[in-house]
Design a protein around this motif. Structure first.
Motif, PDB file in Angstrom:
ATOM      1  N   GLN A   1     -12.873  -7.151 -14.036  1.00  0.00           N
ATOM      2  CA  GLN A   1     -11.619  -7.775 -13.519  1.00  0.00           C
ATOM      3  C   GLN A   1     -11.824  -9.063 -13.202  1.00  0.00           C
ATOM      4  OE1 GLN A   1      -8.670  -6.200 -12.917  1.00  0.00           O
ATOM      5  NE2 GLN A   1      -9.273  -3.891 -13.203  1.00  0.00           N
TER       6      GLN A   1
ATOM      7  N   ASP B   1     -10.370 -12.606 -10.808  1.00  0.00           N
ATOM      8  CA  ASP B   1      -9.671 -12.846  -9.528  1.00  0.00           C
ATOM      9  C   ASP B   1      -8.818 -14.311  -9.829  1.00  0.00           C
ATOM     10  OD1 ASP B   1     -11.428 -15.162  -9.162  1.00  0.00           O
ATOM     11  OD2 ASP B   1     -12.572 -13.652  -7.503  1.00  0.00           O
ATOM     12  N   ARG B   2      -8.301 -14.602  -8.861  1.00  0.00           N
ATOM     13  CA  ARG B   2      -7.299 -15.880  -9.060  1.00  0.00           C
ATOM     14  C   ARG B   2      -7.938 -16.988  -8.828  1.00  0.00           C
ATOM     15  NH1 ARG B   2      -3.294 -15.191  -4.150  1.00  0.00           N
ATOM     16  NH2 ARG B   2      -2.976 -13.249  -5.098  1.00  0.00           N
TER      17      ARG B   2
ATOM     18  N   LYS C   1     -10.313  -1.177  -9.604  1.00  0.00           N
ATOM     19  CA  LYS C   1      -8.882  -1.666  -9.807  1.00  0.00           C
ATOM     20  C   LYS C   1      -8.712  -2.905  -8.982  1.00  0.00           C
ATOM     21  CE  LYS C   1      -7.319   1.682 -12.901  1.00  0.00           C
ATOM     22  NZ  LYS C   1      -8.734   2.299 -12.942  1.00  0.00           N
TER      23      LYS C   1
ATOM     24  N   ASP D   1      -5.403  -4.996  -7.113  1.00  0.00           N
ATOM     25  CA  ASP D   1      -3.853  -4.897  -6.892  1.00  0.00           C
ATOM     26  C   ASP D   1      -3.441  -6.202  -7.157  1.00  0.00           C
ATOM     27  OD1 ASP D   1      -4.469  -6.231  -4.350  1.00  0.00           O
ATOM     28  OD2 ASP D   1      -4.474  -4.332  -3.256  1.00  0.00           O
ATOM     29  N   SER D   2      -2.281  -6.151  -6.771  1.00  0.00           N
ATOM     30  CA  SER D   2      -1.311  -7.573  -7.183  1.00  0.00           C
ATOM     31  C   SER D   2      -1.808  -8.768  -5.990  1.00  0.00           C
ATOM     32  CB  SER D   2       0.171  -7.454  -7.074  1.00  0.00           C
ATOM     33  OG  SER D   2       0.583  -6.899  -5.894  1.00  0.00           O
ATOM     34  N   ALA D   3      -2.170  -8.278  -4.876  1.00  0.00           N
ATOM     35  CA  ALA D   3      -2.650  -9.141  -3.767  1.00  0.00           C
ATOM     36  C   ALA D   3      -3.975  -9.592  -4.108  1.00  0.00           C
ATOM     37  CB  ALA D   3      -2.447  -8.334  -2.580  1.00  0.00           C
ATOM     38  N   GLY D   4      -4.794  -9.032  -4.788  1.00  0.00           N
ATOM     39  CA  GLY D   4      -6.208  -9.560  -5.237  1.00  0.00           C
ATOM     40  C   GLY D   4      -7.247  -8.770  -4.657  1.00  0.00           C
TER      41      GLY D   4
ATOM     42  N   ARG E   1      -9.347 -12.963  -2.730  1.00  0.00           N
ATOM     43  CA  ARG E   1      -8.672 -14.309  -2.572  1.00  0.00           C
ATOM     44  C   ARG E   1      -9.638 -15.276  -1.524  1.00  0.00           C
ATOM     45  NH1 ARG E   1      -3.240 -11.747  -0.054  1.00  0.00           N
ATOM     46  NH2 ARG E   1      -4.879 -10.387   0.990  1.00  0.00           N
TER      47      ARG E   1
ATOM     48  N   GLN F   1      -0.870   2.840  -6.185  1.00  0.00           N
ATOM     49  CA  GLN F   1       0.560   2.843  -6.089  1.00  0.00           C
ATOM     50  C   GLN F   1       0.780   1.763  -5.007  1.00  0.00           C
ATOM     51  OE1 GLN F   1       1.742   7.146  -5.824  1.00  0.00           O
ATOM     52  NE2 GLN F   1       2.826   6.672  -7.695  1.00  0.00           N
ATOM     53  N   GLU F   2       1.028   0.612  -5.189  1.00  0.00           N
ATOM     54  CA  GLU F   2       1.372  -0.507  -4.299  1.00  0.00           C
ATOM     55  C   GLU F   2       2.320  -0.076  -3.435  1.00  0.00           C
ATOM     56  OE1 GLU F   2       0.354  -4.499  -4.928  1.00  0.00           O
ATOM     57  OE2 GLU F   2      -0.695  -3.833  -6.887  1.00  0.00           O
ATOM     58  N   LYS F   3       3.573   0.219  -3.914  1.00  0.00           N
ATOM     59  CA  LYS F   3       4.815   0.111  -2.999  1.00  0.00           C
ATOM     60  C   LYS F   3       4.786   1.131  -2.043  1.00  0.00           C
ATOM     61  CE  LYS F   3       9.825   0.815  -3.720  1.00  0.00           C
ATOM     62  NZ  LYS F   3      10.864   1.174  -4.705  1.00  0.00           N
TER      63      LYS F   3
END
Length: 277
Positions: A34, A36-37, A82, A84-87, A103, A133-135
């Motif tokens: 993976q 990261d940002r 994995k 997630d979209s937040a990092g 982050r 499942q983030e939502k």
């Protein structure tokens, strides 16, 4: 891809490609990668924990890495990860579900936290695979000989509020789960075990199980070898080969009017000889 557009490709025990350069100076056995940002690369090595490689234009003759989760056998046994979209990076380990917020510019061992049977509702045993499942604030965790756990978290993902476990008693194909993915709508969870495929309704928990052959190897789903294509087909790596599944409808919502496609004969042999050639 890293900050300099180099593609990272893990080759299991054979090392790692960065761009066109192969690194095998150490006994890498990479099972997940993976980024990261901050353009740092994270990868897990079987029985060796988590590694982080800072971004660099030239990595030289040997990768310079920072090691994490390498102090005991439970945490070094990382089988899946994995982001997630937040990092947040989530890691399936032998001693629980680990997480760290990538982050952070300065990640330290103290930046990590673990959810396990000692401090949360997480069941004991090794975690083999993950699906987020983030939502819904849910993480599905495949367990070794423990079934399938669905863990729910609070809004900032710092507290595990619930954790339910599905086993063979509820209809799961087997006790050991090797692969898990979420369907496009999030309603259907695909679960590959060591003795068949189970589909779980995320809404109701109802389970349908399928076996595709009388040969046990064809029903053994390999670790982390399940992917969903854009057209809805699901690719499953089994001990007997590649299984491609085309779903005609949600099995929990079919009204009976949909019919499965008929079989397609691709070859036929008499006394070992193909009649099509």
């Amino acid at each position: 891809y890293d900050a300099y557009d180099n593609k990272w490709t893990g080759l299991g025990k054979d090392g790692i490609f960065i761009g066109e350069r192969l690194y095998h100076d150490k006994a890498y056995n990479i099972t997940g990668i993976q980024m990261d940002r901050h353009r740092r690369v994270w990868f897990i090595e079987s029985q060796k924990g988590l590694k982080m490689v800072p971004s660099a234009k030239d990595y030289g003759d040997s990768l310079k890495m920072v090691s994490f989760l390498d102090t005991n056998a439970g945490e070094t046994n990382l089988l899946d990860m994995k982001m997630d979209s937040a990092g947040r990076l989530w890691l399936a380990a032998g001693d629980g579900l680990h997480t760290v917020d990538t982050r952070l510019k300065d990640v330290k061992p103290s930046s990590f936290r673990v959810f396990n049977s000692r401090n949360s509702r997480m069941p004991g045993g090794s975690i083999t695979c993950l699906a987020i499942q983030e939502k819904e604030h849910r993480i599905w965790c495949g367990l070794e000989a423990g079934g399938l756990a669905v863990c729910r978290f609070n809004d900032d993902w710092t507290t595990m509020t619930e954790c339910d476990v599905y086993t063979m008693k509820q209809g799961l194909a087997a006790g050991t789960v090797n692969s898990v993915i979420c369907g496009k709508s999030g309603e259907l969870i695909w679960v590959g075990t060591d003795n068949g495929l189970s589909l779980v309704s995320a809404a109701t928990g109802y389970i349908k199980t399928y076996r595709f052959s009388q040969r046990s190897i064809d029903n053994y789903f390999n670790i982390r070898m399940m992917r969903m294509l854009a057209d809805g087909r699901v690719l499953c790596g089994t001990a007997g080969g590649l299984l491609v599944i085309q779903q005609n409808c949600n099995p929990f919502k079919c009204d009976g009017k949909q019919k499965a496609a008929g079989p397609t004969i691709t070859d036929f042999h008499i006394d070992g000889e193909s009649v099509f050639t």
